[in-house]
Design a protein around this motif. Structure first.
Motif, PDB file in Angstrom:
ATOM      1  N   ARG A   1     -14.919 -25.489  55.286  1.00  0.00           N
ATOM      2  CA  ARG A   1     -14.507 -26.074  54.014  1.00  0.00           C
ATOM      3  C   ARG A   1     -14.345 -24.975  52.958  1.00  0.00           C
ATOM      4  N   HIS A   2     -15.223 -24.006  52.999  1.00  0.00           N
ATOM      5  CA  HIS A   2     -15.186 -22.934  52.009  1.00  0.00           C
ATOM      6  C   HIS A   2     -13.949 -22.045  52.171  1.00  0.00           C
ATOM      7  N   TYR A   3     -13.707 -21.611  53.408  1.00  0.00           N
ATOM      8  CA  TYR A   3     -12.608 -20.670  53.618  1.00  0.00           C
ATOM      9  C   TYR A   3     -11.250 -21.364  53.741  1.00  0.00           C
ATOM     10  N   GLY A   4     -11.285 -22.681  53.932  1.00  0.00           N
ATOM     11  CA  GLY A   4     -10.034 -23.407  54.107  1.00  0.00           C
ATOM     12  C   GLY A   4      -9.138 -23.344  52.885  1.00  0.00           C
ATOM     13  N   LYS A   5      -9.727 -23.013  51.757  1.00  0.00           N
ATOM     14  CA  LYS A   5      -8.920 -22.995  50.528  1.00  0.00           C
ATOM     15  C   LYS A   5      -9.020 -21.623  49.904  1.00  0.00           C
ATOM     16  N   GLU A   6      -7.924 -21.178  49.378  1.00  0.00           N
ATOM     17  CA  GLU A   6      -7.959 -19.936  48.602  1.00  0.00           C
ATOM     18  C   GLU A   6      -7.060 -20.150  47.411  1.00  0.00           C
ATOM     19  N   GLY A   7      -7.643 -20.092  46.229  1.00  0.00           N
ATOM     20  CA  GLY A   7      -6.871 -20.367  45.025  1.00  0.00           C
ATOM     21  C   GLY A   7      -6.248 -21.755  45.087  1.00  0.00           C
ATOM     22  N   GLY A   8      -6.965 -22.712  45.707  1.00  0.00           N
ATOM     23  CA  GLY A   8      -6.483 -24.083  45.748  1.00  0.00           C
ATOM     24  C   GLY A   8      -5.477 -24.339  46.860  1.00  0.00           C
ATOM     25  N   ARG A   9      -4.987 -23.265  47.537  1.00  0.00           N
ATOM     26  CA  ARG A   9      -3.964 -23.439  48.558  1.00  0.00           C
ATOM     27  C   ARG A   9      -4.648 -23.379  49.922  1.00  0.00           C
ATOM     28  N   LEU A  10      -4.254 -24.266  50.816  1.00  0.00           N
ATOM     29  CA  LEU A  10      -4.852 -24.225  52.143  1.00  0.00           C
ATOM     30  C   LEU A  10      -4.313 -23.024  52.912  1.00  0.00           C
ATOM     31  N   VAL A  11      -5.197 -22.290  53.536  1.00  0.00           N
ATOM     32  CA  VAL A  11      -4.725 -21.165  54.350  1.00  0.00           C
ATOM     33  C   VAL A  11      -4.846 -21.551  55.816  1.00  0.00           C
ATOM     34  N   SER A  12      -4.103 -20.866  56.691  1.00  0.00           N
ATOM     35  CA  SER A  12      -4.163 -21.197  58.110  1.00  0.00           C
ATOM     36  C   SER A  12      -5.480 -20.689  58.696  1.00  0.00           C
ATOM     37  N   ARG A  13      -5.787 -21.166  59.912  1.00  0.00           N
ATOM     38  CA  ARG A  13      -7.044 -20.738  60.530  1.00  0.00           C
ATOM     39  C   ARG A  13      -7.073 -19.221  60.686  1.00  0.00           C
ATOM     40  N   SER A  14      -5.933 -18.631  61.084  1.00  0.00           N
ATOM     41  CA  SER A  14      -5.993 -17.191  61.308  1.00  0.00           C
ATOM     42  C   SER A  14      -6.132 -16.424  59.994  1.00  0.00           C
ATOM     43  N   GLU A  15      -5.526 -16.941  58.932  1.00  0.00           N
ATOM     44  CA  GLU A  15      -5.723 -16.290  57.626  1.00  0.00           C
ATOM     45  C   GLU A  15      -7.197 -16.370  57.228  1.00  0.00           C
ATOM     46  N   ALA A  16      -7.785 -17.574  57.427  1.00  0.00           N
ATOM     47  CA  ALA A  16      -9.199 -17.761  57.078  1.00  0.00           C
ATOM     48  C   ALA A  16     -10.068 -16.777  57.869  1.00  0.00           C
ATOM     49  N   LYS A  17      -9.693 -16.570  59.124  1.00  0.00           N
ATOM     50  CA  LYS A  17     -10.452 -15.663  59.999  1.00  0.00           C
ATOM     51  C   LYS A  17     -10.506 -14.255  59.400  1.00  0.00           C
ATOM     52  N   LEU A  18      -9.399 -13.797  58.862  1.00  0.00           N
ATOM     53  CA  LEU A  18      -9.374 -12.450  58.281  1.00  0.00           C
ATOM     54  C   LEU A  18     -10.170 -12.416  56.973  1.00  0.00           C
ATOM     55  N   LEU A  19     -10.032 -13.466  56.162  1.00  0.00           N
ATOM     56  CA  LEU A  19     -10.795 -13.515  54.901  1.00  0.00           C
ATOM     57  C   LEU A  19     -12.297 -13.496  55.204  1.00  0.00           C
ATOM     58  N   GLU A  20     -12.673 -14.245  56.240  1.00  0.00           N
ATOM     59  CA  GLU A  20     -14.092 -14.281  56.624  1.00  0.00           C
ATOM     60  C   GLU A  20     -14.566 -12.902  57.070  1.00  0.00           C
ATOM     61  N   ALA A  21     -13.709 -12.186  57.801  1.00  0.00           N
ATOM     62  CA  ALA A  21     -14.093 -10.847  58.277  1.00  0.00           C
ATOM     63  C   ALA A  21     -14.292  -9.906  57.086  1.00  0.00           C
ATOM     64  N   PHE A  22     -13.396  -9.973  56.103  1.00  0.00           N
ATOM     65  CA  PHE A  22     -13.539  -9.118  54.916  1.00  0.00           C
ATOM     66  C   PHE A  22     -14.876  -9.376  54.235  1.00  0.00           C
ATOM     67  N   GLU A  23     -15.244 -10.678  54.190  1.00  0.00           N
ATOM     68  CA  GLU A  23     -16.494 -11.012  53.504  1.00  0.00           C
ATOM     69  C   GLU A  23     -17.710 -10.649  54.368  1.00  0.00           C
ATOM     70  N   ALA A  24     -17.658 -11.022  55.647  1.00  0.00           N
ATOM     71  CA  ALA A  24     -18.828 -10.802  56.514  1.00  0.00           C
ATOM     72  C   ALA A  24     -19.157  -9.311  56.635  1.00  0.00           C
ATOM     73  N   PHE A  25     -18.132  -8.476  56.715  1.00  0.00           N
ATOM     74  CA  PHE A  25     -18.391  -7.044  56.921  1.00  0.00           C
ATOM     75  C   PHE A  25     -18.235  -6.238  55.623  1.00  0.00           C
ATOM     76  N   ARG A  26     -18.115  -6.977  54.507  1.00  0.00           N
ATOM     77  CA  ARG A  26     -18.011  -6.340  53.172  1.00  0.00           C
ATOM     78  C   ARG A  26     -16.971  -5.226  53.164  1.00  0.00           C
ATOM     79  N   ILE A  27     -15.760  -5.586  53.563  1.00  0.00           N
ATOM     80  CA  ILE A  27     -14.699  -4.578  53.655  1.00  0.00           C
ATOM     81  C   ILE A  27     -13.974  -4.493  52.323  1.00  0.00           C
ATOM     82  N   LYS A  28     -13.866  -3.267  51.840  1.00  0.00           N
ATOM     83  CA  LYS A  28     -13.093  -3.048  50.608  1.00  0.00           C
ATOM     84  C   LYS A  28     -12.140  -1.917  50.922  1.00  0.00           C
ATOM     85  N   GLY A  29     -11.027  -1.911  50.257  1.00  0.00           N
ATOM     86  CA  GLY A  29     -10.141  -0.774  50.483  1.00  0.00           C
ATOM     87  C   GLY A  29      -8.725  -1.128  50.158  1.00  0.00           C
TER      88      GLY A  29
END
Ligand SMILES: C[S@@+](CC[C@H](N)C(=O)[O-])C[C@H]1O[C@@H](n2cnc3c(N)ncnc32)[C@H](O)[C@@H]1O
Length: 354
Positions: free
Chosen positions: A161-189
């Motif tokens: 439910r949390h990652y399903g939305k970004e800025g109010g827009r639904l993202v696809s499962r694979s997009e959510a997967k990448l967003l989750e990876a950025f957050e889980a591994f604290r990736i910046k760059g």
């Protein structure tokens, strides 16, 4: 002590293994990919010491309340009261209705309860709360708890439910997967990202939004219109010749260069410098995927990051992970592997080039 645990669907066995590493436990409820367990040790603390690949979130449960069908929201309100909250703190309520399905969405329940709390002099707050008050509804029981929002390792019950939305827009499962990876591994760059197995382009678009210029490699088409609707520019390169194409030059005026080639062919026909992130979501056997990726090592900067999906094509999960790691270890230091909420039969590996 009681805990709510959220995990992925395919990895039940691996989850049990991870929980056993934390200590002894007993399962009280097991519905879909959620569990209520009872444990002797403080599993929240233990999880900080021994990070788990398969536990997505863990929350301490303070109270159990029966849900009365006729007085549905009222009985959830009783669950909130049982937590004996102090006035003056900013509270965010989060509800996860695993299987009671009463026609009210979790969001409606949160809104109704927040309105009740406001009337009683509490301060509901969505963005910067002091406390997270959580209600998990399973088999007509409400498992509730409260935690200091700042100290929570994961700030939501239901990651989908949390990652399903970004800025109010639904993202696809694979997009959510990448967003989750950025957050889980604290990736910046920022800089140049190489996206292997890029079609239809979800990851490439996320990477552009994160500030990268993207070299997308896939012999399938990206959804060019959809990408351009998001105000991103794409240049497509097909039939690269033997004379190597300078991709840095091609990237100069666009957000994404799509090389419409197989990853096993593209690297030998291109010149590219300064890649700071490799994103590899190729849906092939992990060993082969890691091997193909190694052909691109010469394009990477020192300390480049790697996010790679490891497809678990059978239940021999540890074997698939070990096969990929063995190949990568030559040039990468693996920093973490996690089964993320939007993963399906796969885990996500994060590494740095050595
Ligand atoms: C799961 S999809 C990737 C989804 C993508 N990350 C997104 O967000 O839109 C996997 C992709 O890997 C690609 N793929 C598989 N083997 C490949 C290879 N050897 N070279 C390049 N692409 C490959 C497939 O064509 C497919 O488009």
């Amino acid at each position: 002590m009681l805990y709510f645990i959220y995990s992925g669907m395919f990895f039940e066995k691996s989850l049990y293994g991870d929980l056993l590493k934390l200590g002894k436990f007993r399962v009280l409820e097991h519905e879909q990919n959620t569990m209520i367990i009872e444990a002797e040790k403080d599993f929240v603390k233990e999880l900080k010491k021994k990070p788990s690949m398969f536990i997505h979130s863990i929350f301490r449960i303070g109270n159990i309340t029966d849900i009365d069908e006729g007085r549905y929201v009222d009985s959830l309100h009783t669950a909130v009261e049982s937590l004996k909250l102090k006035k003056g703190k900013r509270i965010r309520i989060e509800c996860y209705d695993v299987n009671s399905k009463r026609g009210l969405s979790a969001k409606q329940i949160e809104m109704e309860l927040s309105a009740k709390l406001k009337k009683e002099g509490f301060s509901p707050e969505l963005v910067k709360p002091d406390l997270l008050l959580y209600l998990v509804l399973i088999n007509m029981k409400c498992y509730s708890g409260v935690a200091d929002y700042r100290k929570l390792h994961v700030k939501f019950l239901n990651p989908l439910r949390h990652y399903g939305k970004e800025g109010g827009r639904l993202v696809s499962r694979s997009e959510a997967k990448l967003l989750e990876a950025f957050e889980a591994f604290r990736i910046k760059g920022k800089g140049i990202a190489l996206d292997l197995g890029a079609a239809p382009g979800g990851w490439s678009a996320v990477l552009v939004k994160k500030g990268y210029k993207v070299v997308a490699i896939d012999n399938a088409d990206l959804e060019y219109e959809k990408i351009e609707e998001q105000r991103m520019s794409v240049k497509v390169l097909t039939n690269l010749r033997k004379k190597k194409t300078d991709i840095n030059e091609q990237l100069r005026n666009v957000d994404i260069v799509h090389i419409r080639e197989n990853a096993s062919a593209a690297f030998s026909r291109m010149e590219l410098k300064g890649v700071s992130l490799v994103a590899n979501d190729m849906n092939i056997e992990p060993e082969q995927s890691a091997q193909l990726l190694m052909n691109y090592i010469g394009f990477l900067k020192r300390d480049a990051r790697l996010i790679m999906t490891v497809k678990c094509i059978s239940r021999k999960v540890s074997k698939h992970i070990a096969n990929a790691e063995r190949i990568l270890e030559d040039r990468f230091e693996v920093k973490g592997i996690k089964e993320l909420p939007s993963n399906r039969q796969e885990v996500t590996l994060f590494a740095k080039s050595a």
